[in-house]
Every structure is written in C-alpha cells, then in structure tokens.
Design a protein around this motif. Structure first.
Motif, PDB file in Angstrom:
ATOM      1  N   ASP A 303       0.831  -1.206   0.000  1.00 21.88           N
ATOM      2  CA  ASP A 303       0.000   0.000   0.000  1.00 21.88           C
ATOM      3  C   ASP A 303       0.864   1.255   0.000  1.00 21.88           C
ATOM      4  O   ASP A 303       0.549   2.245  -0.669  1.00 21.88           O
ATOM      5  N   PHE A 304       1.988   1.227   0.745  1.00 24.16           N
ATOM      6  CA  PHE A 304       2.899   2.373   0.782  1.00 24.16           C
ATOM      7  C   PHE A 304       3.416   2.684  -0.621  1.00 24.16           C
ATOM      8  O   PHE A 304       3.422   3.842  -1.056  1.00 24.16           O
ATOM      9  N   ILE A 305       3.854   1.665  -1.348  1.00 27.42           N
ATOM     10  CA  ILE A 305       4.386   1.877  -2.699  1.00 27.42           C
ATOM     11  C   ILE A 305       3.293   2.334  -3.644  1.00 27.42           C
ATOM     12  O   ILE A 305       3.489   3.258  -4.448  1.00 27.42           O
ATOM     13  N   ASN A 306       2.114   1.709  -3.569  1.00 27.02           N
ATOM     14  CA  ASN A 306       1.012   2.098  -4.450  1.00 27.02           C
ATOM     15  C   ASN A 306       0.628   3.561  -4.251  1.00 27.02           C
ATOM     16  O   ASN A 306       0.400   4.303  -5.213  1.00 27.02           O
ATOM     17  N   GLY A 335       0.324 -11.327   3.428  1.00 27.06           N
ATOM     18  CA  GLY A 335      -0.125 -10.964   2.093  1.00 27.06           C
ATOM     19  C   GLY A 335      -0.066  -9.480   1.786  1.00 27.06           C
ATOM     20  O   GLY A 335      -0.327  -9.075   0.649  1.00 27.06           O
ATOM     21  N   GLU A 336       0.301  -8.655   2.773  1.00 29.03           N
ATOM     22  CA  GLU A 336       0.342  -7.211   2.577  1.00 29.03           C
ATOM     23  C   GLU A 336       1.763  -6.654   2.618  1.00 29.03           C
ATOM     24  O   GLU A 336       2.082  -5.695   1.934  1.00 29.03           O
ATOM     25  N   GLN A 337       2.604  -7.263   3.432  1.00 30.84           N
ATOM     26  CA  GLN A 337       3.973  -6.786   3.605  1.00 30.84           C
ATOM     27  C   GLN A 337       4.926  -7.478   2.622  1.00 30.84           C
ATOM     28  O   GLN A 337       4.707  -8.632   2.235  1.00 30.84           O
ATOM     29  N   ILE A 338       5.965  -6.743   2.231  1.00 31.73           N
ATOM     30  CA  ILE A 338       6.977  -7.270   1.325  1.00 31.73           C
ATOM     31  C   ILE A 338       8.326  -7.221   2.036  1.00 31.73           C
ATOM     32  O   ILE A 338       8.709  -6.172   2.576  1.00 31.73           O
ATOM     33  N   GLU A 339       9.033  -8.344   2.042  1.00 34.48           N
ATOM     34  CA  GLU A 339      10.371  -8.389   2.608  1.00 34.48           C
ATOM     35  C   GLU A 339      11.377  -8.220   1.464  1.00 34.48           C
ATOM     36  O   GLU A 339      11.409  -9.024   0.537  1.00 34.48           O
ATOM     37  N   VAL A 340      12.181  -7.164   1.554  1.00 32.51           N
ATOM     38  CA  VAL A 340      13.118  -6.807   0.490  1.00 32.51           C
ATOM     39  C   VAL A 340      14.540  -7.031   0.993  1.00 32.51           C
ATOM     40  O   VAL A 340      14.919  -6.529   2.052  1.00 32.51           O
ATOM     41  N   CYS A 353      11.833   4.979   0.914  1.00 28.76           N
ATOM     42  CA  CYS A 353      11.565   5.782  -0.282  1.00 28.76           C
ATOM     43  C   CYS A 353      12.467   5.376  -1.448  1.00 28.76           C
ATOM     44  O   CYS A 353      12.067   5.473  -2.611  1.00 28.76           O
ATOM     45  N   ASP A 354      13.690   4.901  -1.149  1.00 31.96           N
ATOM     46  CA  ASP A 354      14.575   4.428  -2.210  1.00 31.96           C
ATOM     47  C   ASP A 354      14.018   3.166  -2.849  1.00 31.96           C
ATOM     48  O   ASP A 354      14.130   2.964  -4.074  1.00 31.96           O
ATOM     49  N   ILE A 355      13.418   2.295  -2.038  1.00 34.74           N
ATOM     50  CA  ILE A 355      12.795   1.073  -2.559  1.00 34.74           C
ATOM     51  C   ILE A 355      11.584   1.440  -3.398  1.00 34.74           C
ATOM     52  O   ILE A 355      11.353   0.884  -4.475  1.00 34.74           O
ATOM     53  N   MET A 356      10.805   2.393  -2.913  1.00 32.41           N
ATOM     54  CA  MET A 356       9.627   2.851  -3.660  1.00 32.41           C
ATOM     55  C   MET A 356      10.033   3.412  -5.023  1.00 32.41           C
ATOM     56  O   MET A 356       9.376   3.170  -6.044  1.00 32.41           O
ATOM     57  N   GLU A 357      11.146   4.160  -5.061  1.00 31.06           N
ATOM     58  CA  GLU A 357      11.622   4.735  -6.325  1.00 31.06           C
ATOM     59  C   GLU A 357      11.996   3.635  -7.320  1.00 31.06           C
ATOM     60  O   GLU A 357      11.703   3.744  -8.516  1.00 31.06           O
ATOM     61  N   ASP A 358      12.645   2.575  -6.832  1.00 30.15           N
ATOM     62  CA  ASP A 358      13.000   1.463  -7.715  1.00 30.15           C
ATOM     63  C   ASP A 358      11.755   0.768  -8.257  1.00 30.15           C
ATOM     64  O   ASP A 358      11.722   0.332  -9.413  1.00 30.15           O
TER      65      ASP A 358
END
Length: 579
Positions: A303-306, A335-340, A353-358
């Motif tokens: 949801d944060f990225i969207n 099902g909502e969280q992503i582990e990067v 925010c750097d992950i969101m930019e990618d």
C-alpha cells in the motif's frame, strides 16, 4: 552524474543481442539511465585536438551513458550488463558470498596504531583465478578511477590499491612512518625514491599532483608492507611497481585505506562484486575479525508503494518489480507486507523511499496513469518578484541598462574599495573560499555595478546601469543567521557627476511606487555622511517615515579603487518596504 563509456559491440555481445541506437536509448530510459552520446575515440580526439591528432585512433563506436551518482554498481561494463540483464529478466540477481581458499590459510591485514592519526581504516580482499582480457583489464582499472572520483571523493575518503598476489606474500601490515623512512620503487618508475622525494617528483605530474595535499603535511605517511618488507603502496598517492597487476595476473589483492570506514566497505564491495564471476574471499578490515559481504532486509507494505507511486498493483506484482531492480523480494505471510533483501551492491538504498523509487522505475514512469491532483491550487508570482519585474521594465524605459552581477564577491569589494570596515558590513563569510574573488555574500549591489562599469569603460558615455537583486545580511533573528534583502541600485557614469540624473531616477521610482513627495506618508531626502560618497554630496532617502537607502556622488577614492577615471553618482534603496 558520472558518465560511463562502453564499447557498443562489446556491450551488445555481453547483453546477448543487438539493439538499434533508438532501442538502446529507450532501454536506458526505462532503467533510469540516459544515453548521453554516441561517439568514437577518433571523434573525441578530432573534436578536442583536431583531425591531425585523430589519425590512427580507433573507430570503434562508444556509448557514453549517464549513471546516477549514487549507483556505484553501474560504473563499469560488468555491473551495467548485470543490472540490465536482471531488469530484462534474462538472469536472476546473483548472490555474493565470501569463499575461503581451499589450499591455504586466509590472508591477513594487520593494522597498527600509528595509522590512527593519518588514515585509520583499511579493508582488503582477494580475487582468485582471474583471467584478464584487455577489455576486462581496462574495465577493472577504469572502475577504480570512477570510484576514486565519485564515492572516494578524489581519494580523500578512500584510496584503492590493487596488487598481483603472486608477487607478494602475507600477512600484510598497514602502518604509518616518517616519509624519510619509506623507500620503494613506485609504479612505472625506474628507481627507488623516499616518500619525501616522491612528493617533489609528483608535484608536476598532471594526474597525481591533485592528491599530494591529502598527506603531504602529515608527520607520518601511511604505507602497506608484505611479510618480506616490500612496499605495496603509499596510499592515497601511488602503488609500488613490484606488485603491479598485468594481463597475466591470476590473483588480485585489493586494499582500501580510508578515513571513513563505511565508505571503505562500500568501495571494497563494489570492487569484488563487479567481478563476482571469479572465486573470491575477503579478509580482515580491523584486528577484530573478518569482514563479510553484508546483506540486510527491509519490510514495507504494498500500500505504501502504491500510494507513493500512484499505481494500484498487487503485492505479488510489486515484489516482482523490485526483484527486477536486483532487490530480491518476497511477499510475507500476511499478504500485505513485502520483505526486500538489499544486496551489498545497492548501498544507495538507505530508506523505504529508495525502494519505492525502484518500484516506480521498474513499473515505468511513462506507464503511471495521469491523475488530477487532489488539492487544486493556482500558481501566482511572489509579490516581491512581481514588483521587481515591474520596476525593471520601467527603469529600462528610463534609459538605464540592467546588469546581472555575482552574488559572491571579495571582502575588498564590499569594504576597502567602498571605504568601509568589513566588520560594519554584516557580511556572511564563506568558510573555505576557493578563490579570493568569492569570499563573502554581497551586502550591496553597488560594488558589482562599479566592476561592470570598469569592464565597459570603452563603451560610449554616459553609462547608465541598474540592478534589482538580493543582498545577504547577517540577522540573528533568523534560524539560519542571515536573510535576503531585495534592493535596487543604479549608477550614472559620465564626465560630470550627474547627480540630477540619479535624483530624477529616484523621483521616477517613487512615482511608480505611488509615493508622493513630502514628510509622513511621502518620501524626502536629507543630508547624510557616508564614507562611500563625496562629503556634502550624499543624501539619505526616507519613505513613509523609514530610511530606505542613499544617493549621491561617489567619493574619488572609491572611483579610483575600482579603476575608474570619471565621476559617478549612485542610488541604492531597499524596495521591500513598498510591498
């Protein structure tokens, strides 16, 4: 932005297919890069040195690609190809790990206490079983230079040394000694020198002279020895000739000395991961133990990225997008969280925010749907800028020419030349000025206009110049300790002072500002003393009961100090009270 030059055919061979120039330009844009120029070595030499010098140069097509300054993993052909291949899903992002040598004990780098005062940190690694081609060797050397100019800040933070491991023997010692006690044969030299002699030798070297200041005045110079007392390098200046690498080198010892341990780790990570296809192992960076290639994990919601990007993708799709950017991602059990997983090559990722930019980059900026902003606003010009523009037009109509001068100047320009004391000017000083011409932020526009007049003395008289710009004044009431102040300054330079001309200009400005002559809510002038102006030929301007500036005939000493020969009158007022 750093620019990486790669041979087009070599790049396409590594990518496994051929692109047209337009197709590769589009691929670079999708990946967040820019194909800056398509050229060749011959074209570059011809453009810079002429056609005669370009004879015999290579016609091989070069792509010059602009890379983001924080993407150190894209500064060489190997890293660039790997990033594009993962992005195009032609390969999975590699996983890097340290491998201990099977036939011997791991090498050690011992750091002594003497280095604390000059260059306290060091990290090291070994790349084994390398087969250098000319292209790979050139890429290896160029990567070092790109890192030196970028994250290493021209070797002030980190300096990289690479050595042929088969010509030296560990354990290695990183220490510091007086320059007269260090003696070795430097890279590509025919005889031995002391470190002190090298400082004199390299003062005329077009490349190395820029790094001498880093340690030149230190009582102890950093140096790395092998177990036999052979000097490997004098960081951050030069390596020893004994251990230089060549096309025949099979095992490379890499050392990074630094004043910043974090940057040293980043640089070493880049050096070993860019050539990961070779067996590698890493050794100690401090006497405390071994150093591993560091992975870390971050968790964030789809949801944060969207919301931040402006898309509506599923959690699984976002995880796939991040994986395309070399960030291995998995959907967590809720099902909502992503582990990067952040690999050691991605030191640029420091925040969600750097992950969101990618994710946005992998999705494609051109694919993000256009939407109407939730908050509807109408832009308008700042009142101060609008007033400035209106005044500029009318001053030009009055026969004055606008000048645009530097916001920085020397202390002499705003003090000595104007017959003032620098302590009275409320000037903001630059702590480390690069040139005597730019030492302080200007506190008056007058000095800039007088320098402009001096540069145009050969123009027909009279010279009528004006400028409406900001000056910077110290102000303890502001959070930054200073404030901008918008001022209007005009000068009239002719065989006669022309006080009446500058006085008429002031009257015209007041007419435009709808301020009538007179006391109280009007404007008036009264005699004043100012060292910049000729005694008895200076007046202070009052408007609506407040002092807003001065006008008058400049003092002959001021005129002489600006190398002028004719009388000059000037007007200098603050326009902010008229808003």
């Amino acid at each position: 932005m750093p620019t990486v030059s790669v041979k087009r055919d070599l790049l396409f061979h590594a990518l496994g297919r051929t692109y047209t120039d337009e197709e590769f330009d589009e691929l670079c844009f999708e990946f967040g890069l820019e194909l800056d120029e398509i050229t060749s070595e011959k074209d570059i030499i011809s453009r810079e040195q002429g056609d005669t010098k370009a004879e015999g140069a290579s016609d091989v097509i070069l792509y010059k690609i602009d890379v983001p300054a924080n993407r150190y993993d894209l500064l060489c052909l190997e890293g660039l190809v790997r990033g594009l291949q993962v992005f195009k899903q032609k390969m999975e992002a590699p996983r890097y790990r340290r491998v201990s040598p099977a036939s011997s004990e791991p090498q050690r780098l011992v750091i002594t206490e003497e280095t604390t005062a000059v260059r306290p940190h060091a990290v090291a690694a070994v790349l084994r079983n390398i087969t250098f081609t000319q292209e790979r060797y050139d890429s290896f050397i160029e990567l070092q230079e790109k890192l030196h100019q970028n994250v290493c800040r021209k070797r002030t933070l980190v300096a990289i040394g690479t050595h042929d491991l088969d010509t030296i023997s560990g354990p290695f010692t990183y220490t510091a000694k007086p320059p007269g006690d260090i003696r070795f044969k430097p890279l590509n030299q025919a005889k031995e020198y002391t470190a002190q002699e090298l400082m004199s030798l390299y003062k005329t070297d077009s490349h190395l002279r820029h790094y001498l200041h880093i340690i030149e005045d230190e009582p102890l110079y950093p140096v790395i020895y092998d177990s036999n007392g052979i000097v490997l390098s004098l960081p951050p200046i030069i390596n020893g000739d004994h251990s230089k690498i060549s096309l025949n080198t099979k095992n490379v010892f890499i050392e990074c000395t630094a004043t910043d341990l974090t940057k040293a780790k980043i640089v070493l990570d880049m050096m070993v991961t860019m050539f990961f296809c070779f067996l590698l192992w890493e050794n100690i960076l401090q006497p405390t133990g071994q150093y591993e290639l560091a992975y870390r994990k971050e968790t964030l919601s789809a949801d944060f990225i969207n919301r931040k990007v402006g898309i509506s993708e599923s959690t699984e799709q976002i995880a796939q997008l991040l994986t395309k950017m070399c960030l291995r991602s998995e959907v967590m059990s809720d099902g909502e969280q992503i582990e990067v997983e952040i690999p050691p090559t991605r030191s640029d990722v420091i925040h969600a925010c750097d992950i969101m930019e990618d994710a946005a980059m992998a999705y494609g900026f051109n694919n993000i749907p256009r939407t109407t902003p939730r908050t509807y606003t109408v832009a308008s010009q700042l009142p101060l800028n609008k007033l400035s523009e209106l005044l500029r037009q009318d001053l030009a109509a009055a026969g004055f020419t606008e000048a645009l001068t530097f916001a920085l100047c020397s202390q002499e320009d705003i003090a000595d030349k104007l017959l003032k004391n620098i302590s009275e000017t409320r000037a903001c000083h630059i702590s480390n000025p690069k040139t005597a011409e730019f030492q302080v932020a200007r506190t008056t526009l007058l000095s800039g206009l007088l320098k402009t007049v001096a540069a145009n003395r050969k123009m027909p008289l009279p010279l009528r110049l004006f400028e409406i710009s900001d000056v910077v004044l110290k102000d303890e009431t502001k959070d930054v300790g200073a404030r901008n102040n918008r001022r209007l300054c005009a000068v009239y330079y002719n065989k006669s002072p022309g006080f009446e001309v500058i006085h008429g200009l002031m009257d015209r400005v007041m007419q435009l500002l709808e301020v009538k002559p007179g006391q109280g809510n009007g404007y008036h002038i009264q005699a004043a003393d100012d060292s910049t102006f000729f005694p008895g030929r200076c007046a202070e301007i009052f408007a609506r009961g407040k002092s807003i500036g001065r006008l008058g005939v400049l003092h002959p000493d001021v005129i002489n100090r600006f190398e002028l020969t004719m009388p000059c009158s000037a007007l200098d007022i603050d326009i902010e009270p008229f808003l």
